[in-house]
Enzyme design. Sequence first.
Site, mmCIF file in Angstrom:
data_model
loop_
_atom_site.group_PDB
_atom_site.id
_atom_site.type_symbol
_atom_site.label_atom_id
_atom_site.label_comp_id
_atom_site.label_asym_id
_atom_site.label_seq_id
_atom_site.Cartn_x
_atom_site.Cartn_y
_atom_site.Cartn_z
ATOM 1 C CG HIS A 189 44.429 -39.758 85.593
ATOM 2 N ND1 HIS A 189 45.553 -39.072 85.215
ATOM 3 C CD2 HIS A 189 44.355 -39.643 86.938
ATOM 4 C CE1 HIS A 189 46.151 -38.572 86.289
ATOM 5 N NE2 HIS A 189 45.439 -38.905 87.354
ATOM 6 C CG ASP A 207 43.412 -41.602 75.082
ATOM 7 O OD1 ASP A 207 43.558 -41.739 76.305
ATOM 8 O OD2 ASP A 207 44.269 -41.914 74.239
HETATM 9 C C1 GDG Z 1 45.630 -42.620 81.164
HETATM 10 C C2 GDG Z 1 44.467 -42.182 80.280
HETATM 11 C C3 GDG Z 1 45.512 -39.927 80.134
HETATM 12 C C4 GDG Z 1 53.971 -45.640 76.162
HETATM 13 N N1 GDG Z 1 54.740 -46.513 75.489
HETATM 14 C C5 GDG Z 1 55.980 -46.355 75.934
HETATM 15 C C6 GDG Z 1 55.989 -45.370 76.875
HETATM 16 N N2 GDG Z 1 54.728 -44.928 77.008
HETATM 17 C C7 GDG Z 1 54.266 -43.851 77.865
HETATM 18 C C8 GDG Z 1 53.977 -42.630 77.010
HETATM 19 C C9 GDG Z 1 52.970 -41.886 77.848
HETATM 20 C C10 GDG Z 1 52.214 -43.001 78.557
HETATM 21 O O1 GDG Z 1 53.024 -44.176 78.460
HETATM 22 C C11 GDG Z 1 50.860 -43.278 77.905
HETATM 23 O O2 GDG Z 1 50.005 -42.252 78.279
HETATM 24 P P1 GDG Z 1 48.605 -41.934 77.602
HETATM 25 O O3 GDG Z 1 48.124 -40.643 78.126
HETATM 26 O O4 GDG Z 1 48.810 -41.897 76.139
HETATM 27 O O5 GDG Z 1 47.612 -43.161 77.949
HETATM 28 P P2 GDG Z 1 47.183 -44.071 79.247
HETATM 29 O O6 GDG Z 1 48.303 -44.896 79.747
HETATM 30 O O7 GDG Z 1 45.979 -44.792 78.787
HETATM 31 O O8 GDG Z 1 46.803 -43.023 80.428
HETATM 32 C C12 GDG Z 1 44.945 -41.105 79.344
HETATM 33 C C13 GDG Z 1 46.533 -40.396 81.133
HETATM 34 O O9 GDG Z 1 46.023 -41.453 81.939
HETATM 35 C C14 GDG Z 1 46.997 -39.250 82.035
HETATM 36 O O10 GDG Z 1 45.941 -38.662 82.717
HETATM 37 O O11 GDG Z 1 46.163 -39.063 79.226
HETATM 38 O O12 GDG Z 1 43.881 -40.669 78.535
HETATM 39 O O13 GDG Z 1 43.957 -43.292 79.537
HETATM 40 O O14 GDG Z 1 53.607 -41.099 78.795
HETATM 41 O O15 GDG Z 1 55.167 -41.949 76.776
HETATM 42 N N3 GDG Z 1 57.096 -44.966 77.514
HETATM 43 C C15 GDG Z 1 58.256 -45.587 77.171
HETATM 44 N N4 GDG Z 1 58.301 -46.590 76.275
HETATM 45 C C16 GDG Z 1 57.201 -47.009 75.623
HETATM 46 O O16 GDG Z 1 57.255 -47.920 74.802
HETATM 47 N N5 GDG Z 1 59.373 -45.209 77.773
#
Ligand code: GDG
Length: 735
Positions: A158, A365
């Site tokens: 990921h 990312d």
């Molecule tokens: C890893 C990789 C890759 C965040 N704040 C809140 C909230 N979130 C949810 C978002 C989103 C998720 O958390 C964050 O996802 P990201 O993809 O931006 O980043 P990572 O957690 O670092 O994920 C990344 C991912 O794996 C998938 O393969 O994209 O690059 O680092 O879904 O919505 N959700 C709620 N409240 C919040 O305050 N409900």
Amino acid sequence: MRWIIVSNRLPFSKFENGELKKSSGGLVTALSGVHTEAPMLWAGIAPDGMTPSLWAEQPDDIKKAYHPVFVNESDYEHYYNGISNDVFWPLFHYEGGRIKFDPVNWQSFMAVNRQIADAIAEISQPGDFIWVHDFHLFLVPQYLRERDLNVRIGFFLHIPFPSSELFRQLPVREELLKGVLGADLIGFHDYAYLRHFCNALLGVLDVDSNMLSLHWQNRNIRLGVFPVSIDVENFMQTAAGPVTEAFYQRYKANRHYSHLVLGVDRLDYSKGLILKLQMFKALLEQHPELQGQVSLLQIAIPTRQDVEEYQKLRAEFERLVGEINGAFSRPNYVPVQYMYSSVGFQELLALYQLADVMLVTSRRDGMNLVALEYIVSQKLDNPGMVVLSEFTGAASMLSSVLTINPWDAFGSAEKIYQALMMPLDERQLRNQAMQEFLKGYTATDWAASFMEELSEDVVSIERLQIEMKLLEPAFMDNFLSRITSPLLLFLDYDGTLVPIRSEPKLATLPESTRELLMKLTSLPHIEVVIISGRDLNFLREQFQGVPVSLAAEHGAKLYDHQRDESVSLIWTAIDAWYPSAERIMTDYSRRVPGSLVEHKEYSIAWHYRKSPAEFGRYQARKLKEELEVGLSNLPVSILSGDKVIEARAVEANKGYFIRNFLESYFSEHAQTAIMAIGDDVTDEDMMQVLPDGSFTIKVGKAQTWARYRLAEQSDVLTLLKTLSEHQWPNFEPEA
Ligand code: GDG
């Protein structure tokens, strides 16, 4: 068949007051959005506060869907913080200076990976698909493979896979790659990550791949790019729902400024939050008319709060927020609003709708789901724009966003300005295009494409297994019964009749094989032709006294044992190209350490097996091109084999040889059955041209035109022995 999803943690943050609390994060968002017909079981480390006895009391539907692994606290600490977060996370996000590698932690990392693999081995059944996720579990595929479970194993990363130049700093680089190579399919978000992975394989393990697949320990491993997605329908429905709308109206009514820029990130150094503040400050400075008009709302989700580095990052971030607010605030206007907490799902979607610009500034990312979520949550009558760091996997997927280099604060500020000023019709067009794309590519589609590729392989593997049973009595009897006329047998030498040796000179004909051939050729209806890339002198030495014909240099020269004479089958002019090829290759052998030129009568080859892997491969490509261009229109073919580039007379080709040989052979022998056995690519030329109904046999698992397969070289000897001992019927005497 079931899917067993394996991730570091089950998707629950903790068990508190008798309740399992759902966790959030990119991986959980992606996997929770997957809907499948096949039963799915999610395995991972148990949530905090959960014990085996408490688990036993959970409702049946929970117990059926999740399988917790209970890991002791100190091991977990070393595995999770010591290695996953303090080594892999920084290195894979290009933060090499932050790595803290301690071999003691590595021991725990191995132990926990082993424990998880063991737990899965216990619950898995033959035919299951096991899909292992992310960098915490790099070694699980290998540990599962060692258990020989008859399951299919997939691995998906990921986070980014860094440039191999950085990757090779890792003290456990070999262990890591070998761990992942336990899988049948390895997937990444982005093509660049796959490319880096392939370079690392070559540089660290000297394993070559063509970006689609590779060979490792007698297995074919597939590689692929599968950018993750989200549960689009859920986001769209919830975004249009009443709770989201209520939040939206409330925030809209209280808004005191014209433009809102939104950031939603974990407070992690990879997300580039300091860069974000710098570019926002640059925006206010470059466009003073926006002061009082544009506000940045940053939701910074707490993460690893107990780690000093993260505390420092938070302090620096808050200091900078204070500095900007001190400089640009006015009564009723705060330029940077900052929340150090998470928000609820509907509230998050309302903020997505409220924001004019979603600002993603990651230093690195893997994908970044927030960008995708923002796009599908937009109201079509007034959608906002995503300004996205080009160092995210999402930047390759989302064609209509504005991308930035987040280190360039001034350039990025201009892009934010452009997004804020973008006319409505352009925003609508861009948003609609991306919404349409995402509607057709959801988290379920992502998982399905990975699973499809994993199962496609199963079909060919099953075929392979049937083919490999050739030596079993039932298959063999049937096989032999179909040989109803005298047999002409073409046998490749290296890798087929004799095992491959590190030094070609060592691959001499063993006495036992010589005896076997004597016995076989003593049968009146079996005629044997050895067909090899070796030169004729070598072959004559090996087969002295054995009544077989020898086709040397891929059929350029033939020794006919019945006539006891050697003939050249080359009629084109060798001199036209040989000296030039020799000059070019010699030049390369001087330039590339460890490489050498091999001279044969009708071909010349440049070998680079002992050269530095990447440099050698690069020079080989260059050499091939140089030869192709320099010798075009001449009667020579340029071929690249396993760590060798070869220039050969056009006639020096096993396919070409077979065609000519059969033409004259058939004129003397009427009914003949043909069998051909070979292991490498040059044998494919022969397999391809043999008449339908020939018994073509491939040794090993590589792709082939052959109809049958033998698993390894020693099986060839078993087959020859069977042929020599078989009670053959009395074939009609030849005309
Ligand atoms: C890893 C990789 C890759 C965040 N704040 C809140 C909230 N979130 C949810 C978002 C989103 C998720 O958390 C964050 O996802 P990201 O993809 O931006 O980043 P990572 O957690 O670092 O994920 C990344 C991912 O794996 C998938 O393969 O994209 O690059 O680092 O879904 O919505 N959700 C709620 N409240 C919040 O305050 N409900």
